[in-house]
Design a protein around this motif. Sequence first.
Motif, PDB file in Angstrom:
ATOM      1  N   ARG A  12       0.565  -1.479  -0.256  1.00  0.00           N
ATOM      2  CA  ARG A  12       0.278  -0.107  -0.019  1.00  0.00           C
ATOM      3  C   ARG A  12       1.070   1.136  -0.183  1.00  0.00           C
ATOM      4  O   ARG A  12       0.771   2.252  -0.600  1.00  0.00           O
ATOM      5  CB  ARG A  12      -0.780  -0.169   1.668  1.00  0.00           C
ATOM      6  N   LEU A  13       1.778   1.322   0.235  1.00  0.00           N
ATOM      7  CA  LEU A  13       2.805   2.435   0.980  1.00  0.00           C
ATOM      8  C   LEU A  13       3.530   2.317  -0.386  1.00  0.00           C
ATOM      9  O   LEU A  13       3.852   3.620  -0.962  1.00  0.00           O
ATOM     10  CB  LEU A  13       4.102   2.603   1.998  1.00  0.00           C
ATOM     11  N   ARG A  14       4.038   1.445  -1.246  1.00  0.00           N
ATOM     12  CA  ARG A  14       4.591   1.082  -2.671  1.00  0.00           C
ATOM     13  C   ARG A  14       3.331   1.740  -3.683  1.00  0.00           C
ATOM     14  O   ARG A  14       4.035   2.679  -4.511  1.00  0.00           O
ATOM     15  CB  ARG A  14       5.104  -0.110  -2.396  1.00  0.00           C
ATOM     16  N   ARG A  15       2.318   1.594  -3.730  1.00  0.00           N
ATOM     17  CA  ARG A  15       1.693   2.137  -5.008  1.00  0.00           C
ATOM     18  C   ARG A  15       1.410   3.913  -3.998  1.00  0.00           C
ATOM     19  O   ARG A  15       0.901   4.232  -5.280  1.00  0.00           O
ATOM     20  CB  ARG A  15       0.219   1.699  -4.823  1.00  0.00           C
ATOM     21  N   LYS A  16       0.822   3.978  -3.066  1.00  0.00           N
ATOM     22  CA  LYS A  16       0.834   5.377  -2.053  1.00  0.00           C
ATOM     23  C   LYS A  16       2.587   6.130  -3.117  1.00  0.00           C
ATOM     24  O   LYS A  16       2.206   7.629  -3.709  1.00  0.00           O
ATOM     25  CB  LYS A  16       0.760   5.713  -0.891  1.00  0.00           C
ATOM     26  N   ASN A  17       3.459   5.494  -2.427  1.00  0.00           N
ATOM     27  CA  ASN A  17       4.283   5.641  -3.327  1.00  0.00           C
ATOM     28  C   ASN A  17       4.478   6.393  -5.067  1.00  0.00           C
ATOM     29  O   ASN A  17       5.011   7.917  -5.211  1.00  0.00           O
ATOM     30  CB  ASN A  17       6.377   5.891  -2.564  1.00  0.00           C
ATOM     31  N   THR A  18       4.439   5.459  -5.484  1.00  0.00           N
ATOM     32  CA  THR A  18       4.085   5.446  -6.839  1.00  0.00           C
ATOM     33  C   THR A  18       3.103   6.779  -7.389  1.00  0.00           C
ATOM     34  O   THR A  18       3.477   7.585  -8.184  1.00  0.00           O
ATOM     35  CB  THR A  18       3.892   4.520  -7.176  1.00  0.00           C
ATOM     36  N   TRP A  19       2.230   6.234  -7.028  1.00  0.00           N
ATOM     37  CA  TRP A  19       0.953   7.785  -7.544  1.00  0.00           C
ATOM     38  C   TRP A  19       1.478   8.881  -7.434  1.00  0.00           C
ATOM     39  O   TRP A  19       1.518  10.053  -8.133  1.00  0.00           O
ATOM     40  CB  TRP A  19      -0.218   7.249  -6.522  1.00  0.00           C
ATOM     41  N   THR A  20       2.186   9.371  -5.429  1.00  0.00           N
ATOM     42  CA  THR A  20       2.498  10.757  -5.662  1.00  0.00           C
ATOM     43  C   THR A  20       3.383  11.126  -6.545  1.00  0.00           C
ATOM     44  O   THR A  20       3.658  12.444  -7.166  1.00  0.00           O
ATOM     45  CB  THR A  20       3.390  10.518  -3.885  1.00  0.00           C
TER      46      THR A  20
END
Length: 300
Positions: A12-20
């Motif tokens: 979830r954190l990885r996806r959030k960082n990717t979208w950011t």
Amino acid sequence: MEVTSKSKTANRLRRKNTWTAWSFIAPNFIGFFLFTLIPVIFSLILAFMEWDSFSTPEFVGFKNFTKMVGDDTFWISLKNTFLYTIGVVPLTLVCSLGLAILLNKKIRGIKFFRTAFFFPYVTSLVAIAVVWNMLFHPTMGPINQFLKVFIENPPGWTSSSDWALTAIVIVSVWRGMGYYMILYLAGLQSVPKELYEAASMDGANKWKQFLNVTLPSLRPTTFFVSIMLVINCFKIFDLVQVMTAGGPGRATNVLVYNIYNEAFVKFNFGYASAIAMVLFIIVLGITVIQFRWNQRQERV
């Protein structure tokens, strides 16, 4: 269970960082796609068409390119662009490097002088062109008033077909040398002092230190500056438009100004796009030659 929970949290954190990351990158990609890539592709297609922006585009093959062969204005604009480049590039390299060496000293007020020389680069180009036109005025300009002390008939500058391009070269060098001076300053400050000390111990004077230490150490900076200068010289338009409008006659009609005339004055968008493609090929070819020459110099 705990391992699975940690894995889900990490994903979830990885996806959030990717979208950011994409949220920051996307505007630049969208801007490049809309305002650079699409126009370039459209211009490439348009180079093989005849279009006046009012009628339906008509495919004409290589007609626009064959038209250039017999177009005197195109060849004059190409010659003027090369002459302008030959004048601006070496003069700017010498002046900017000379300024950088002079201002690479620890003396009082040095920051003021660095700012003063850089200031023209960030000043409004229209204001610069208007002021220099006043300075170059053939009868009332202070430059010719000063030259009359030494010569009877000073140049006509922007009103003379023989001197107009020279006037634009002078203004271009004056405006740009402050920016490239900053680049050379960064390069000079990265040269290890030990090299100068070693050269001095070997008996090298200041001139030999400059030739054998400074210039070789500044080769990457000089390469970058020369690439940027050549590209900017072939793109010159705004200064010509404001100072001379391509005149007198066709004395300062450069390639980009010719493209502007063909597209937005004569509405020959297809022919203008063809000239733009030729300009792109010329700049690309010169840049490739510069890269290969630099690679060969590095191997020596």
